[in-house]
Design a protein around this motif. Structure first.
Motif, PDB file in Angstrom:
ATOM      1  N   ASN A  75       0.825  -1.207   0.000  1.00  0.00           N
ATOM      2  CA  ASN A  75       0.000   0.000   0.000  1.00  0.00           C
ATOM      3  C   ASN A  75       0.860   1.258   0.000  1.00  0.00           C
ATOM      4  OD1 ASN A  75      -3.272  -0.410   1.049  1.00  0.00           O
ATOM      5  ND2 ASN A  75      -1.933  -2.175   0.936  1.00  0.00           N
ATOM      6  N   PHE A  76       1.896   1.274   0.840  1.00  0.00           N
ATOM      7  CA  PHE A  76       2.749   2.457   0.923  1.00  0.00           C
ATOM      8  C   PHE A  76       3.448   2.736  -0.401  1.00  0.00           C
ATOM      9  CE2 PHE A  76       6.898   4.430   1.728  1.00  0.00           C
ATOM     10  CZ  PHE A  76       6.476   5.635   2.282  1.00  0.00           C
ATOM     11  N   MET A  77       3.849   1.683  -1.115  1.00  0.00           N
ATOM     12  CA  MET A  77       4.529   1.896  -2.397  1.00  0.00           C
ATOM     13  C   MET A  77       3.645   2.659  -3.377  1.00  0.00           C
ATOM     14  SD  MET A  77       7.629   0.998  -2.278  1.00  0.00           S
ATOM     15  CE  MET A  77       7.905   1.301  -4.030  1.00  0.00           C
ATOM     16  N   GLU A  78       2.344   2.462  -3.305  1.00  0.00           N
ATOM     17  CA  GLU A  78       1.425   3.188  -4.181  1.00  0.00           C
ATOM     18  C   GLU A  78       1.392   4.673  -3.813  1.00  0.00           C
ATOM     19  OE1 GLU A  78      -1.430  -0.702  -4.987  1.00  0.00           O
ATOM     20  OE2 GLU A  78      -2.043   0.789  -3.503  1.00  0.00           O
ATOM     21  N   PHE A  79       1.245   4.973  -2.518  1.00  0.00           N
ATOM     22  CA  PHE A  79       1.267   6.371  -2.081  1.00  0.00           C
ATOM     23  C   PHE A  79       2.613   7.023  -2.411  1.00  0.00           C
ATOM     24  CE2 PHE A  79      -1.902   4.710   1.096  1.00  0.00           C
ATOM     25  CZ  PHE A  79      -2.975   5.492   0.680  1.00  0.00           C
ATOM     26  N   LEU A  80       3.702   6.291  -2.168  1.00  0.00           N
ATOM     27  CA  LEU A  80       5.036   6.843  -2.400  1.00  0.00           C
ATOM     28  C   LEU A  80       5.259   7.154  -3.873  1.00  0.00           C
ATOM     29  CD1 LEU A  80       7.861   7.515  -1.250  1.00  0.00           C
ATOM     30  CD2 LEU A  80       8.506   5.141  -1.747  1.00  0.00           C
ATOM     31  N   PRO A 100      -0.269  13.200 -12.849  1.00  0.00           N
ATOM     32  CA  PRO A 100      -0.978  12.515 -13.942  1.00  0.00           C
ATOM     33  C   PRO A 100      -1.784  11.343 -13.406  1.00  0.00           C
ATOM     34  CG  PRO A 100       1.333  12.886 -14.509  1.00  0.00           C
ATOM     35  CD  PRO A 100       1.188  13.210 -13.051  1.00  0.00           C
ATOM     36  N   THR A 101      -2.987  11.210 -13.888  1.00  0.00           N
ATOM     37  CA  THR A 101      -3.830  10.087 -13.475  1.00  0.00           C
ATOM     38  C   THR A 101      -3.654   8.931 -14.457  1.00  0.00           C
ATOM     39  OG1 THR A 101      -5.701  11.000 -14.715  1.00  0.00           O
ATOM     40  CG2 THR A 101      -5.519  11.597 -12.386  1.00  0.00           C
ATOM     41  N   PRO A 102      -3.915   7.688 -14.021  1.00  0.00           N
ATOM     42  CA  PRO A 102      -4.300   7.307 -12.670  1.00  0.00           C
ATOM     43  C   PRO A 102      -3.096   7.244 -11.742  1.00  0.00           C
ATOM     44  CG  PRO A 102      -4.079   5.347 -13.998  1.00  0.00           C
ATOM     45  CD  PRO A 102      -3.826   6.518 -14.921  1.00  0.00           C
ATOM     46  N   GLY A 103      -3.356   6.807 -10.502  1.00  0.00           N
ATOM     47  CA  GLY A 103      -2.271   6.560  -9.581  1.00  0.00           C
ATOM     48  C   GLY A 103      -1.629   5.213  -9.848  1.00  0.00           C
ATOM     49  N   TYR A 104      -0.652   4.879  -9.038  1.00  0.00           N
ATOM     50  CA  TYR A 104       0.093   3.635  -9.217  1.00  0.00           C
ATOM     51  C   TYR A 104      -0.555   2.471  -8.474  1.00  0.00           C
ATOM     52  CZ  TYR A 104       3.961   5.992 -11.524  1.00  0.00           C
ATOM     53  OH  TYR A 104       4.727   6.690 -12.418  1.00  0.00           O
ATOM     54  N   SER A 105      -0.455   1.296  -9.071  1.00  0.00           N
ATOM     55  CA  SER A 105      -0.882   0.042  -8.464  1.00  0.00           C
ATOM     56  C   SER A 105       0.349  -0.806  -8.188  1.00  0.00           C
ATOM     57  CB  SER A 105      -1.824  -0.729  -9.396  1.00  0.00           C
ATOM     58  OG  SER A 105      -3.048  -0.056  -9.570  1.00  0.00           O
ATOM     59  N   ASN A 106       0.466  -1.291  -6.975  1.00  0.00           N
ATOM     60  CA  ASN A 106       1.591  -2.153  -6.638  1.00  0.00           C
ATOM     61  C   ASN A 106       1.423  -3.530  -7.273  1.00  0.00           C
ATOM     62  OD1 ASN A 106       2.898  -4.088  -4.130  1.00  0.00           O
ATOM     63  ND2 ASN A 106       4.121  -2.487  -5.070  1.00  0.00           N
ATOM     64  N   THR A 131      -4.244   0.981 -16.074  1.00  0.00           N
ATOM     65  CA  THR A 131      -3.543   1.195 -14.816  1.00  0.00           C
ATOM     66  C   THR A 131      -2.050   1.413 -15.004  1.00  0.00           C
ATOM     67  OG1 THR A 131      -3.252  -1.185 -14.493  1.00  0.00           O
ATOM     68  CG2 THR A 131      -5.253  -0.190 -13.576  1.00  0.00           C
ATOM     69  N   LYS A 132      -1.419   1.957 -13.971  1.00  0.00           N
ATOM     70  CA  LYS A 132       0.034   2.119 -13.937  1.00  0.00           C
ATOM     71  C   LYS A 132       0.588   1.246 -12.815  1.00  0.00           C
ATOM     72  CE  LYS A 132       0.361   6.571 -13.371  1.00  0.00           C
ATOM     73  NZ  LYS A 132       0.779   8.002 -13.346  1.00  0.00           N
ATOM     74  N   LEU A 133       1.714   0.617 -13.066  1.00  0.00           N
ATOM     75  CA  LEU A 133       2.266  -0.350 -12.123  1.00  0.00           C
ATOM     76  C   LEU A 133       3.556   0.146 -11.485  1.00  0.00           C
ATOM     77  CD1 LEU A 133       1.764  -3.609 -14.217  1.00  0.00           C
ATOM     78  CD2 LEU A 133       0.234  -2.637 -12.497  1.00  0.00           C
ATOM     79  N   VAL A 134       3.709  -0.168 -10.211  1.00  0.00           N
ATOM     80  CA  VAL A 134       4.969   0.102  -9.514  1.00  0.00           C
ATOM     81  C   VAL A 134       5.370  -1.157  -8.759  1.00  0.00           C
ATOM     82  CG1 VAL A 134       3.782   1.096  -7.492  1.00  0.00           C
ATOM     83  CG2 VAL A 134       6.199   1.614  -7.908  1.00  0.00           C
ATOM     84  N   PRO A 135       6.591  -1.634  -8.942  1.00  0.00           N
ATOM     85  CA  PRO A 135       7.041  -2.809  -8.184  1.00  0.00           C
ATOM     86  C   PRO A 135       7.462  -2.407  -6.781  1.00  0.00           C
ATOM     87  CG  PRO A 135       8.797  -2.056  -9.615  1.00  0.00           C
ATOM     88  CD  PRO A 135       7.609  -1.181  -9.903  1.00  0.00           C
TER      89      PRO A 135
END
Length: 457
Positions: A233-238, A333-339, A405-409
């Motif tokens: 969850n934090f990685m998405e906010f970060l 920029p939207t959307p936000g990130y999804s872990n 969606t946008k992805l963040v590892p």
């Protein structure tokens, strides 16, 4: 998992919960076996991958492959056997022998490390997306980018290959994935004439309005307990705030930043403002899912299986749930990130026919196999072309939006990831529980990460 009206919906949920809990003891397991030495879906690897220059040893169209894979589902038709059958039709001279791996991710990893470090093990194995650095550093996996060109890696949704990379080599081929989604009560948003939020600020505004009307107890529920899910969850906010955890060569923490302070302060404000429950620091996937399915929350952050659970028998929100990409902070920029969660395919360095293994992996990540996984079993495909196809989008509401969606590892590109993650989720949990303040918690977490990277933890 998703709304596909078959029992294995709930197996997917259990598999993913075990997956997120697995990281915390990964290094312990690796050490214990006595080793000698864990989107914008428009394609693109998201990292600079080395050009493949080597020819894989063996015969690419003939031989036998032992595939170690845990069950993707626990009831109904087995996706693994469906895929094997189709592969063997495409390559009649390659025989695939399936070995069913343990469901428990920790047991799975420990068994593999013991087998491979002892010179044995399967040829190809399915493993967690957080394994590449841990397995690559201990010679438990073949660097696939040695044999597969950059054009191959470019076909995946952005973020997936970055998460499978260690020291500029890609060790895992993304097989199917999981990620965070925003679930919402579409009936309540409609009743109060509210938009589906695309920013965190709008989500808070929407939540407070519906809470004030007495329609729900909680505005937003997520995962804040002292475990791996809080890191996700934090990685998405970060990422939404523009922050990172590690520098480019994974030798130093970059967490102590204004972006991290902003991300954690916002998480704290969700609880202190009453938008999220005071008990948020105890919430894992089950608790947040239960609150949403009981009709107590307006918004939920959870993995792809949550839509199916929200529509299952006993849920009080059947027919009332929508799904959207994660929000971001205002002005971004939207959307936000999804872990990213999910599973990769790896090759055992002791395999006698790596060429056939590569053929198998290329087929499993190609259009046919990925379409089968998505349309027949509602798994999220990693192949960007398949993610955006009409057949996949119409399969269910989650797959309908996954290509947006946008992805963040997670910062798992270091063998020290378990300690890195523990530093993060300990900080997050302390702030949510009220025992720490964001800036001090971030500063301590960053120091703990540096200590881990330097061998001090």
């Amino acid at each position: 998992m998703l709304d596909r009206s078959v029992p294995h919906t709930f197996a997917g949920a259990s598999r993913r919960r075990r997956l997120t809990q697995a990281a915390a003891i990964a290094v312990t397991a690796l050490t214990a076996v006595g080793l000698a030495a864990c989107s914008s879906s428009t394609g693109g690897s998201g990292v600079s991958t080395p050009a493949a220059g080597a020819t894989a040893p063996g015969n690419p169209t003939s031989g036998t492959i032992t595939w170690w894979a845990s069950p993707i589902t626990t009831s109904g038709t087995d996706p693994r056997t469906v895929l094997i059958s189709a592969f063997e039709k495409a390559y009649p001279n390659i025989k695939v022998n399936l070995v069913s791996a343990p469901n428990d991710t920790d047991t799975n990893r420990a068994t593999l490390t013991t087998q491979i470090s002892g010179g044995g093990g399967p040829d190809v194995y399915m493993g967690d997306v957080i394994w590449p650095a841990q397995f690559g550093a201990h010679q438990l996996a073949v660097p696939l980018s040695k044999y597969l060109p950059k054009s191959y890696w470019d076909m995946f949704a952005q973020g997936l290959v970055q998460g499978a990379t260690y020291k500029n080599q890609v060790y895992g081929a993304p097989f199917f994935e999981d990620q965070g989604f925003l679930y919402y009560r579409k009936d309540l948003l409609q009743k109060y004439n509210l938009p589906v939020p695309t920013t965190w600020e709008q989500l808070v505004t929407d939540a407070k309005k519906v809470q004030a009307a007495g329609a729900v107890k909680d505005g937003y529920v997520f995962q804040g307990a002292n475990y791996e899910g809080a890191t996700c969850n934090f990685m998405e906010f970060l990422a939404d705030a523009g922050g990172t955890v590690l520098n480019s060569d994974q030798t130093k923490s970059t967490l102590d930043s204004a972006a991290a302070d902003k991300a954690l302060a916002f998480e704290q404000s969700l609880v202190t403002s009453g938008v999220s429950p005071q008990a948020e620091s105890t919430y894992q996937e089950t608790q947040s899912m239960n609150a949403f399915a009981a009709g107590d929350a307006l918004f939920l952050r959870n993995w792809d299986y949550a839509y199916g659970q929200s529509q299952a028998s006993g849920s009080k929100v059947v027919g009332k749930v929508g799904v959207a990409p994660m929000p971001t902070f205002s002005g971004q920029p939207t959307p936000g990130y999804s872990n990213i969660g999910g599973w990769n395919l790896y090759i055992n360095p002791h395999s006698k026919n790596i060429a056939a293994d590569v053929t198998f992996i290329k087929w499993m990540t190609g259009n046919d196999a990925q379409t089968t996984l998505a349309t027949q079993f509602s798994e999220i495909p990693t192949n960007a072309t398949v993610r955006s196809s009409a057949d996949v989008k119409k399969a269910n509401p989650v797959l309908a939006i996954v290509s947006e969606t946008k992805l963040v590892p997670r910062p798992a590109q270091t063998p020290d990831y378990p300690q890195v993650s523990k530093a993060i989720y300990t900080a997050v949990n302390g702030v949510l529980a009220g025992s720490a303040q964001p800036k001090a918690a971030i500063t301590k977490a960053s120091a703990d990460i540096d200590s881990a990277l330097g061998g001090g933890l």
